[in-house]
Scaffold this motif. Structure first.
Motif, PDB file in Angstrom:
ATOM      1  N   THR A   1      11.092   3.909  -5.471  1.00  0.00           N
ATOM      2  CA  THR A   1       9.829   4.502  -5.022  1.00  0.00           C
ATOM      3  C   THR A   1       9.050   3.529  -4.152  1.00  0.00           C
ATOM      4  OG1 THR A   1       9.708   5.844  -7.017  1.00  0.00           O
ATOM      5  CG2 THR A   1       7.672   5.538  -5.791  1.00  0.00           C
ATOM      6  N   GLY A   2       8.972   2.293  -4.575  1.00  0.00           N
ATOM      7  CA  GLY A   2       8.269   1.281  -3.799  1.00  0.00           C
ATOM      8  C   GLY A   2       8.900   1.040  -2.449  1.00  0.00           C
TER       9      GLY A   2
ATOM     10  N   LEU B   1       2.829   6.178  -2.607  1.00  0.00           N
ATOM     11  CA  LEU B   1       3.924   7.085  -2.972  1.00  0.00           C
ATOM     12  C   LEU B   1       4.059   7.209  -4.490  1.00  0.00           C
ATOM     13  CD1 LEU B   1       6.111   8.959  -1.980  1.00  0.00           C
ATOM     14  CD2 LEU B   1       7.690   7.046  -1.975  1.00  0.00           C
ATOM     15  N   SER B   2       3.869   6.119  -5.210  1.00  0.00           N
ATOM     16  CA  SER B   2       3.917   6.195  -6.675  1.00  0.00           C
ATOM     17  C   SER B   2       2.835   7.126  -7.204  1.00  0.00           C
ATOM     18  CB  SER B   2       3.728   4.800  -7.284  1.00  0.00           C
ATOM     19  OG  SER B   2       4.814   3.982  -6.977  1.00  0.00           O
ATOM     20  N   PHE B   3       1.638   7.023  -6.645  1.00  0.00           N
ATOM     21  CA  PHE B   3       0.530   7.884  -7.053  1.00  0.00           C
ATOM     22  C   PHE B   3       0.834   9.349  -6.748  1.00  0.00           C
ATOM     23  CE2 PHE B   3      -3.587   9.900  -6.087  1.00  0.00           C
ATOM     24  CZ  PHE B   3      -4.173   9.793  -7.330  1.00  0.00           C
TER      25      PHE B   3
ATOM     26  N   VAL C   1       0.831  -1.212   0.000  1.00  0.00           N
ATOM     27  CA  VAL C   1       0.000   0.000   0.000  1.00  0.00           C
ATOM     28  C   VAL C   1       0.863   1.258   0.000  1.00  0.00           C
ATOM     29  CG1 VAL C   1      -1.697   1.308   1.335  1.00  0.00           C
ATOM     30  CG2 VAL C   1      -1.976  -1.150   1.049  1.00  0.00           C
ATOM     31  N   GLY C   2       1.924   1.253   0.779  1.00  0.00           N
ATOM     32  CA  GLY C   2       2.827   2.406   0.813  1.00  0.00           C
ATOM     33  C   GLY C   2       3.479   2.666  -0.526  1.00  0.00           C
TER      34      GLY C   2
ATOM     35  N   THR D   1       2.453  14.905  -8.703  1.00  0.00           N
ATOM     36  CA  THR D   1       3.329  16.076  -8.624  1.00  0.00           C
ATOM     37  C   THR D   1       4.231  16.216  -9.845  1.00  0.00           C
ATOM     38  OG1 THR D   1       5.006  14.844  -7.407  1.00  0.00           O
ATOM     39  CG2 THR D   1       3.367  16.016  -6.102  1.00  0.00           C
ATOM     40  N   GLY D   2       4.229  15.206 -10.710  1.00  0.00           N
ATOM     41  CA  GLY D   2       5.065  15.280 -11.903  1.00  0.00           C
ATOM     42  C   GLY D   2       6.477  14.771 -11.680  1.00  0.00           C
ATOM     43  N   ILE D   3       6.791  14.332 -10.482  1.00  0.00           N
ATOM     44  CA  ILE D   3       8.129  13.833 -10.188  1.00  0.00           C
ATOM     45  C   ILE D   3       8.279  12.394 -10.674  1.00  0.00           C
ATOM     46  CG2 ILE D   3       9.766  13.286  -8.346  1.00  0.00           C
ATOM     47  CD1 ILE D   3       8.464  15.547  -6.727  1.00  0.00           C
ATOM     48  N   GLY D   4       7.205  11.618 -10.546  1.00  0.00           N
ATOM     49  CA  GLY D   4       7.231  10.210 -10.941  1.00  0.00           C
ATOM     50  C   GLY D   4       7.376  10.050 -12.436  1.00  0.00           C
TER      51      GLY D   4
END
Length: 62
Positions: free
Chosen positions: A45-46, A21-23, A16-17, A28-31
Protein backbone atom coordinates in the motif's frame (compact mmCIF):
# COMPACT_ATOMS: atom_id res chain seq x y z
CA UNK A 1 14.64 8.37 -12.74
CA UNK A 2 15.06 11.65 -14.55
CA UNK A 3 13.32 14.22 -12.45
CA UNK A 4 13.72 17.88 -11.62
CA UNK A 5 12.46 17.21 -8.11
CA UNK A 6 15.03 16.68 -5.42
CA UNK A 7 15.48 13.67 -3.20
CA UNK A 8 13.73 15.31 -0.25
CA UNK A 9 10.67 16.18 -2.35
CA UNK A 10 10.42 12.57 -3.56
CA UNK A 11 10.66 11.31 0.02
CA UNK A 12 8.01 13.73 1.25
CA UNK A 13 5.66 12.89 -1.63
CA UNK A 14 6.25 9.19 -1.03
CA UNK A 15 5.37 9.36 2.65
CA UNK A 16 2.30 11.52 2.04
CA UNK A 17 1.14 9.25 -0.78
CA UNK A 18 1.47 6.18 1.41
CA UNK A 19 -0.54 7.83 4.19
CA UNK A 20 -3.27 9.01 1.83
CA UNK A 21 -3.72 5.65 0.11
CA UNK A 22 -3.77 3.81 3.44
CA UNK A 23 -6.46 6.19 4.70
CA UNK A 24 -8.54 5.80 1.53
CA UNK A 25 -8.33 2.00 1.63
CA UNK A 26 -9.40 1.95 5.28
CA UNK A 27 -12.39 4.17 4.52
CA UNK A 28 -13.52 1.85 1.75
CA UNK A 29 -13.02 -1.24 3.90
CA UNK A 30 -10.34 -2.67 1.63
CA UNK A 31 -7.45 -1.80 3.95
CA UNK A 32 -6.46 -4.19 6.74
CA UNK A 33 -7.25 -2.37 9.96
CA UNK A 34 -6.41 -5.47 12.02
CA UNK A 35 -3.35 -4.11 13.78
CA UNK A 36 -0.81 -1.36 13.36
CA UNK A 37 2.08 -3.80 13.12
CA UNK A 38 4.13 -4.14 9.97
CA UNK A 39 2.77 -6.41 7.29
CA UNK A 40 3.34 -7.06 3.63
CA UNK A 41 0.01 -5.40 2.79
CA UNK A 42 1.15 -2.14 4.41
CA UNK A 43 4.38 -2.29 2.42
CA UNK A 44 2.53 -2.72 -0.88
CA UNK A 45 0.00 0.00 0.00
CA UNK A 46 2.78 2.41 0.88
CA UNK A 47 4.70 1.67 -2.29
CA UNK A 48 1.68 2.10 -4.57
CA UNK A 49 0.52 5.26 -2.81
CA UNK A 50 3.97 6.79 -3.02
CA UNK A 51 4.34 5.99 -6.71
CA UNK A 52 0.91 7.38 -7.55
CA UNK A 53 1.48 10.67 -5.74
CA UNK A 54 4.95 11.14 -7.26
CA UNK A 55 3.48 10.42 -10.70
CA UNK A 56 0.70 12.97 -10.16
CA UNK A 57 3.14 15.60 -8.89
CA UNK A 58 5.38 15.13 -11.92
CA UNK A 59 2.41 15.41 -14.30
CA UNK A 60 1.25 18.62 -12.64
CA UNK A 61 4.72 20.18 -12.75
CA UNK A 62 5.04 19.67 -16.52
Amino acid sequence: MKSDMGLMMNIILGVVGAIILSFILRLTGIGGGASASFSFAYLITGFVGACLLILIARAVRR
